[in-house]
Design a protein around this motif. Structure first.
Motif, PDB file in Angstrom:
ATOM      1  N   LEU A   1       0.843  -1.127   0.045  1.00 16.32           N
ATOM      2  CA  LEU A   1       0.192  -0.153   0.184  1.00 16.32           C
ATOM      3  C   LEU A   1       0.927   1.387  -0.100  1.00 16.32           C
ATOM      4  N   ASP A   2       0.623   2.096  -1.134  1.00 13.27           N
ATOM      5  CA  ASP A   2       1.366   3.550  -1.079  1.00 13.27           C
ATOM      6  C   ASP A   2       0.578   4.342  -0.410  1.00 13.27           C
ATOM      7  N   GLU A   3       0.663   4.461   0.955  1.00 15.76           N
ATOM      8  CA  GLU A   3      -0.485   5.331   1.975  1.00 15.76           C
ATOM      9  C   GLU A   3      -0.222   6.897   1.406  1.00 15.76           C
TER      10      GLU A   3
ATOM     11  N   ASN B   1      -0.049   8.264  -1.690  1.00 19.61           N
ATOM     12  CA  ASN B   1      -0.808   8.331  -2.984  1.00 19.61           C
ATOM     13  C   ASN B   1      -2.120   7.583  -3.000  1.00 19.61           C
ATOM     14  N   ASP B   2      -2.550   6.858  -1.735  1.00 21.44           N
ATOM     15  CA  ASP B   2      -3.597   6.124  -1.518  1.00 21.44           C
ATOM     16  C   ASP B   2      -3.756   4.979  -2.649  1.00 21.44           C
ATOM     17  N   LEU B   3      -2.643   4.231  -2.940  1.00 22.38           N
ATOM     18  CA  LEU B   3      -2.786   3.520  -4.061  1.00 22.38           C
ATOM     19  C   LEU B   3      -2.064   2.133  -3.730  1.00 22.38           C
ATOM     20  N   TRP B   4      -2.756   0.963  -4.024  1.00 19.44           N
ATOM     21  CA  TRP B   4      -2.009  -0.151  -4.073  1.00 19.44           C
ATOM     22  C   TRP B   4      -1.330  -0.706  -5.060  1.00 19.44           C
TER      23      TRP B   4
END
Length: 166
Positions: A50-52, A54-57
């Motif tokens: 999880l790229d917290e 940028n809110d991306l998986w």
């Protein structure tokens, strides 16, 4: 009376006639066909992180996620899927990713490369028909390529498209 030249002309026309007007029948394939034989579907699904910020998986696929079914390269096929447009113009979509389920690459992590198909079509697909499933018919190529939405394993130059009927 038929002379030799006229007879040859008539015969050559009858030999050629059967090939005219018969279009090749596409091979109907499904998404599992894009995975090479011997690679279980469960082994193409990767883990991720999880790229917290940028809110991306960000999925992490192993080598099985980019293994392509080389037996399909150059085949004339027909396959169903959903459209992820790369660019929508006034007349519709001419370039898109064909994906196995609604929302792939948009609301969820992208599927592995061997489950994504880049499609180009000379005849634009109407922009108001982007959420339904479609049939795409054309020659499929094995071709790894990267986009900002994910790595793609296949491409099709679509000759025909139609709504998928359940």
């Amino acid at each position: 009376m038929l002379n030799r030249r006229r007879m040859l002309t008539l015969l050559s026309g009858s030999v050629m006639a059967p090939t005219v007007g018969f279009a090749a029948t596409p091979r109907e394939i499904v998404w599992d066909d894009l995975i090479p034989k011997g690679v279980p579907y469960s082994q193409i699904i990767g883990e991720g992180e999880l790229d917290e910020i940028n809110d991306l998986w960000n999925p992490i696929y192993d080598a099985n996620g980019v293994k392509l079914n080389e037996d399909l390269d150059g085949a004339y096929i027909k396959m169903p899927g959903y459209i992820i447009p790369l660019e929508v113009g006034a007349k519709g979509v001419k370039e898109f990713m064909l994906v196995p389920y609604v929302g792939a690459c948009i609301h969820t992590p992208p599927p592995p490369a061997n489950q994504l198909v880049m499609v180009t079509t000379a005849l634009p697909w109407p922009g108001d028909n982007l959420w339904g499933a479609v049939w795409v018919t054309g020659v499929i190529r094995t071709q790894l390529q990267s986009t900002n939405l994910g790595q793609i394993g296949y491409s099709i130059a679509a000759e025909e498209m139609e709504l998928y009927k359940w």
